[in-house]
Structures are given as structure tokens and as C-alpha cells.
Design an enzyme around this catalytic site. Sequence first.
Site, PDB file in Angstrom:
ATOM      1  N   LYS A  53       0.815  -1.219   0.000  1.00 25.10           N
ATOM      2  CA  LYS A  53       0.000   0.000   0.000  1.00 25.10           C
ATOM      3  C   LYS A  53       0.849   1.271   0.000  1.00 25.10           C
ATOM      4  O   LYS A  53       0.434   2.299  -0.517  1.00 25.10           O
ATOM      5  CB  LYS A  53      -0.957   0.009   1.193  1.00 25.10           C
ATOM      6  CG  LYS A  53      -2.159  -0.903   0.984  1.00 25.10           C
ATOM      7  CD  LYS A  53      -3.249  -0.631   2.006  1.00 25.10           C
ATOM      8  CE  LYS A  53      -4.505  -1.412   1.691  1.00 25.10           C
ATOM      9  NZ  LYS A  53      -4.345  -2.858   1.961  1.00 25.10           N
ATOM     10  N   GLU A  74     -10.601   7.449   4.047  1.00 29.43           N
ATOM     11  CA  GLU A  74     -11.284   6.596   5.008  1.00 29.43           C
ATOM     12  C   GLU A  74     -10.467   5.321   5.129  1.00 29.43           C
ATOM     13  O   GLU A  74      -9.620   5.025   4.289  1.00 29.43           O
ATOM     14  CB  GLU A  74     -12.697   6.248   4.535  1.00 29.43           C
ATOM     15  CG  GLU A  74     -12.774   5.222   3.419  1.00 29.43           C
ATOM     16  CD  GLU A  74     -12.315   5.760   2.071  1.00 29.43           C
ATOM     17  OE1 GLU A  74     -12.484   6.974   1.836  1.00 29.43           O
ATOM     18  OE2 GLU A  74     -11.768   4.969   1.277  1.00 29.43           O
ATOM     19  N   SER A  84       1.687  -9.701  -1.119  1.00 33.35           N
ATOM     20  CA  SER A  84       1.376  -8.273  -0.981  1.00 33.35           C
ATOM     21  C   SER A  84       1.709  -7.701   0.387  1.00 33.35           C
ATOM     22  O   SER A  84       1.947  -6.501   0.516  1.00 33.35           O
ATOM     23  CB  SER A  84      -0.104  -8.025  -1.299  1.00 33.35           C
ATOM     24  OG  SER A  84      -0.923  -8.869  -0.516  1.00 33.35           O
TER      25      SER A  84
END
Length: 406
Positions: A97, A119, A384
Site C-alpha cells: 500500500k 477513510e 502483498s
Amino acid sequence: MEFTPSYFRHYPDEKGFFGPFGGCYVPKELEAAFEEVDEAYQTICRSAQFINELRRIRREFQGRPTPVYHCNRLSRKIGRCQIYLKREDLNHTGAHKLNHCMGEGLLAHYMGKKRLIAETGAGQHGVALATAAAYFGLECEIHMGEVDIAKQAPNVARMKILGANVVPVSRGLKTLKEAVDSAFESYLNSYKESIYCIGSVVGPHPFPMMVRDFQMVVGQEAREQFLEMTGLLPDAVTACVGGGSNSAGFFTGFLADDVEIIGAEPLGTGPKIGCHAASITYGKPGILHGFNSMMLQDDQGEPLPVYSNASGLDYPSVGPEHAFWASQGRVHYQTVSDDEAVEAFFNLSRYEGIIPALESSHAIAAAIRWARSHQSGAIIANCSGRGDKDLDYVLERYGDGSDRLF
Ligand SMILES: *Cc1c(COP(=O)(O)O)cnc(C)c1O
């Protein structure tokens, strides 16, 4: 259609469409804000200064390039195929991310914005964005449902330590959907000095394109590294698909090659409504959160409840580019259940000394399935993220694995 290198010049088109999917369906008052981001990005992303700065950040702050790793022991246990990992779990903060959050932060910095707004559900995006905000010296406002705040105490603490303002959302079901609405309202009231930072390849144009572009480094590195290691391209690649950012970035590296591409969608506990989050496999076209894509919806077009043991995968839609790839048959989407993901989680831990995130375990399970059904060849799974964040949950629900046969 041909998936040649010029694909990226044509997809998305200038309105943000990948075939019928994508677009920018936002309230009139917000159209100008998203257009401003689009124009700024189109200009800035081509400047050598921006590109060089992002490269330096990736190298010096994030720890890129992350390696490609051959899972020697796991491959031998499974059969004759070779399983490799792209180690995005070794990124600073432990997941892919940060690749797009640092890009979004740098864009905000170039645009002269002073605040990042987003959010978060499970809190992973919030932590990555708070990290980027601290790096660039920007304010950070993270909207989060009160139910999620109570469930995700360690991530709330991380965000606060990093200097973010966590805004509790107490309306409705007090989870992600209400947090999105709350974050949008705040953006509407402050877009002159703020930028809204989406956590995956979803949302209104330009975000699906921008987040994909920031994640493309994963696929480009993996392709080069694998070529250097073996002299060949892999036969297949796979990644888990929640909103679809880690998979989009990884897959783009191999789109123009003769490489099978497999997206792993979360089957949860089964194909019944509310038990899974496999938006491509079981969804139909619809509009949610400002974009057109495959989505899990009822007859009124309202999003259905979703579930996966991997909290980063439980989203009732998917990035529009994935819906496009599926419609073109370029990427094959398969489902992986909670139990298969957990089996992969323990196998990778035991055989390779790598504890993967439960999200990533879905990709590893898909790679194991591929290896079991082929006589030879090589597959790369995108790992990931790391599994530290999932340990308490795994221990409580599945134990420590000591009762399993390896
Ligand atoms: C958030 C997350 C995902 C899912 O998001 P995508 O946008 O589908 O990549 C997958 N893996 C990890 C480790 C995550 O934190």
C-alpha cells in the site's frame, strides 16, 4: 483487443473508462475537484523531477526494489512446478500500500495541498497514508467507523503515533461505507487545501489509473528480476484481488507477454450471499463509490454484505480495469476460500520462514493450486504483505498450526 505496450496510452480513455468500466460518477460539486487532480497528475507524472523524486523515495525510504524469491522447499513439497514470490511484504510498513500512498503524498506536495483525507476499514490504508503524511509534513485526516476503531486498536494507535487525526464516524452501521461518506463530505468542504487519497484502484477517475501507475513498479521489477534469475519469463503470475491495487500493479508487468495471469478472489466460507467478496466471479455491472464496475448488489443496486477472513479483501466491488480484463479474457479470476488461504498461510510459514498476510495467502493458495495442476513451469505469486497484523486473529480462530500435518 491487443495487450501491447501501447495499451497504457489508450486505457483508460480521457474520461477514465476501460471499455464500459470506470468513469467519474461524483456529485456536481466535486467534479471540479477530481478534474483538478486529473490535470495535475497528467502534467506532474511526466516531469523528470517528480519521477526522480519518487524513485529516490522508493529506494531510500521504502526499501525498493523488493526481491523475487524462489520457494524451493514449498515447490518440492507441492510437485514439479517452481513457485516464486514477489516480496512486497518487505516494503516499509509491511505491504504494497505504501507504493501508492507515497505517490499520492508526493502529488499532494507538488499540488501545494496541506492535508490528506481518506477513510479506512481495517486501518491498513490509514496507516500507510499517515506514514506518507508524516514523511511529507502534511496533515492527515482518516475517517473510520466506530465499530472498526474498536476492532482495530493497534492500527488506530499507529495512525495517532504517526500524527494523523482519526475521525470517528458514528452514523449508520459505523463501518467502512459510512466512513467513505464522511470522508467525501470533509473533502467537499475543503478540497482547495486537501486531496482525497483512495486506497486501491477504485473510486472515480483518475484514481484507478493513478493508483495502478504507482503500483506498476511491482510488475516491472518482478519481470526484470525473474528474467535475470532464470533467463525466461514465468509461465503464470497470480495475486489476490480486493479493490485490486497490488494485483493491477503486478499484472501490468506481464500484460503484453505470453504469461497466464490469475486473479485470486476471496470465496470466504462459500458462494452464498454475505459469505464471500468475489465481485467479478459472482457480481454484475453497477455503479458504486463513483465508478462503474462489477459489483455484488441486490435488485435495487444496493451493495450486498461481503465477508472474507482477510479484511483487506472484503469489498463489494473491484477496480474497473479488472472488470475490463475479465471481460476481455486477459486475466482469469478464480476464487480461494478462507480455509485454502489459511492452509497456504501455514505452509509458507513452515516451509519458507515467511508469514504472509491473510490477503496474500489467497494468492499463495492460487499458486499452489496452479502448481498442483501442472507438470512443469514456474509461477510468481505477489506476496502483498506480511502476516504480523493477522497473528491474533489466526491464533484465536485457527490455532498455531501445530496440529496440522506438514
Ligand atoms: C489492502 C491489502 C490488500 C488488498 O488490496 P488490493 O487493493 O486488492 O491490493 C491485499 N494485501 C494486503 C497485504 C493488503 O494490506
